[in-house]
Write a protein that holds these residues in place. Structure first.
Motif, PDB file in Angstrom:
ATOM      1  N   LYS A 195      -6.963  30.887  31.686  1.00  0.00           N
ATOM      2  CA  LYS A 195      -5.830  31.286  30.846  1.00  0.00           C
ATOM      3  C   LYS A 195      -5.108  32.502  31.430  1.00  0.00           C
ATOM      4  O   LYS A 195      -3.895  32.675  31.220  1.00  0.00           O
ATOM      5  CB  LYS A 195      -6.285  31.578  29.415  1.00  0.00           C
ATOM      6  N   ARG A 244      -2.489  31.283  33.916  1.00  0.00           N
ATOM      7  CA  ARG A 244      -1.277  30.803  33.251  1.00  0.00           C
ATOM      8  C   ARG A 244      -0.420  31.974  32.776  1.00  0.00           C
ATOM      9  O   ARG A 244       0.814  31.930  32.862  1.00  0.00           O
ATOM     10  CB  ARG A 244      -1.651  29.897  32.079  1.00  0.00           C
ATOM     11  N   ARG A 256       3.349  32.793  33.916  1.00  0.00           N
ATOM     12  CA  ARG A 256       4.387  32.849  32.889  1.00  0.00           C
ATOM     13  C   ARG A 256       5.179  34.154  32.953  1.00  0.00           C
ATOM     14  O   ARG A 256       6.407  34.171  32.769  1.00  0.00           O
ATOM     15  CB  ARG A 256       3.752  32.688  31.507  1.00  0.00           C
TER      16      ARG A 256
END
Length: 270
Positions: free
Chosen positions: A204, A207, A211
């Motif tokens: 995570k 990501r 982002r």
């Protein structure tokens, strides 16, 4: 502060990476070189997890010389100092051991980071300059790495470290150098020490890092979309170290509040 900025701050902090606002743009730290990293990930929590068990394992290596350690991605040095205190049996406020230790071996740490500004901050605030050495180094540059590590070994007549610390650096190696870069990094680190302490970032966090770049309108990490080593990064990194790094997992110290497991491996190469 605008609501959207507050939301971004809380979201990214929950995902385990610091979010720096205004002039300290998170997208300006593509190698994880956040200027105020330890506000979000205080060294004390990691040291509490490691407790005295790490120290007892390392001091039990029965070396006649000093215990040598390498801290990769040391940032501004806060965690390096905390790890040194742990290995020496020092309380946070102490400059000398609080008790007579059965094996009070000298401890010398070499601590490196790719960010020269952070390294300079570490040098200027170093409370143990005779025992902790900070250097600006791209650990993925084989030539520079070999020269600096060999120079450090020559000071002590050694050829390897007793322990290498890789605390939340594997994701940045992976994102910037790809699958092969991550494997090469882990295999090299395992070959350079008796014990390897690793704190992998979960997927995570990958990501979240990608982002942040997109929100800033910047190019994504070159390797992010082509990575095949994904998913449970604790398991994937363990598999690499066991199968390709000739190491064994001997201890899991549990998870930090930012959801990262700290793992201790013993190298079978030395």
């Amino acid at each position: 502060m605008a609501a959207s900025v507050l939301e971004e701050l809380s979201t990214v902090a929950a995902e385990g990476e610091p979010s720096l606002i205004a002039a300290e743009d998170p997208g300006a730290a593509p190698f994880g070189n956040f200027p105020h990293y330890y506000r979000f990930h205080p060294p004390k929590e990691r040291v509490q997890l490691l407790s005295s068990e790490l120290r007892s394992r390392l001091m039990d290596t029965k070396g006649s010389g000093p215990l040598l350690g390498l801290d990769v991605g040391c940032n501004s040095g806060d965690l390096s100092v905390a790890l040194y205190r742990l290995l020496k049996g020092l309380r946070e406020e102490d400059l000398v051991p609080t008790q007579s230790l059965e094996d009070n071996r000298p401890v010398h740490l070499l601590c490196c980071d790719i960010d020269a500004t952070l390294v300079q901050r570490a040098v200027e605030s170093n409370p143990f300059p005779n025992s902790i050495t900070y250097l600006c180094l791209d650990i993925m540059d084989p030539s520079a790495r070999q020269d600096m590590l060999q120079s450090f070994f020559d000071r002590f007549g050694c050829s390897s470290f007793d322990v290498v610390f890789c605390m939340s650096v594997t994701m940045w190696i992976h994102l910037n150098y790809g699958d092969s870069g991550l494997v090469d990094f882990l295999v090299f680190m395992a070959s350079a020490c008796k014990y390897l302490l690793v704190e992998p970032q979960p997927w995570k966090c990958y990501r979240a890092a990608a982002r942040r770049l997109r929100k800033l309108g910047r190019n994504n990490f070159d390797h992010f979309r082509s990575l095949s080593i994904t998913g449970d990064m604790t398991k994937r990194i363990t598999d690499i170290l066991v199968n390709e790094g000739n190491s064994e997992l001997i201890c899991s110290f549990g998870n930090t509040s930012w959801d990262r497991n700290i793992l201790l491996f013993k190298s079978n190469r030395l």
